[in-house]
Design a protein around this motif. Structure first.
Motif: not given
Length: 131
Positions: A28-36, A55-61, A52-53
């Protein structure tokens, strides 16, 4: 061992849209931050967006702000990258990676140094933007 799988890449005309998907089998991915991340021939891998795991925190190029949106559906064990207004310079192989969901990691996930905290890479999915 966690390994991710990307899908959704395609050939698209400039100005077009694609949605990439990232999932994992047996984890399950819900413990991890995921990046593209993306890597074009002859270039370093660069971080495009991360989440963030919860979904409340994101960062974009910076170069994708307003065009790309990262999101996740933990109930479906999926993370997405919606890409709109695609440009030829977006052409690359796109990968998703997993990392501990920590604020410093989210803050530094973009750019050429962004991948250092991430792992469990899949095979990637090819995005080609061309007329």
């Amino acid at each position: 061992q966690l390994q991710l799988k990307e899908s959704g890449g395609d050939l698209v005309q400039p100005g077009g849209s694609l949605r990439l998907s990232c999932t994992a089998s047996g984890f399950t991915l819900d413990s991890y931050a995921i990046g593209w991340f993306r890597q074009a021939p002859g270039k370093e891998r660069e971080g495009v967006a991360c989440i963030s795991n919860s979904g409340g925190n994101t960062n974009d190029l910076d170069s994708v702000k307003g065009r790309f949106t990262i999101s996740r559906d933990n109930a479906k064990n999926m993370v997405y990258l919606q890409m709109n207004s695609l440009k030829p310079e977006d052409t690359a192989t796109y990968y998703c990676g997993a990392a501990p969901s920590l604020r410093p990691i989210i803050r530094r996930c973009t750019g050429v140094a962004g991948s250092r905290d991430f792992g469990s890479w899949g095979q990637g999915t090819q995005v080609t933007v061309s007329s």
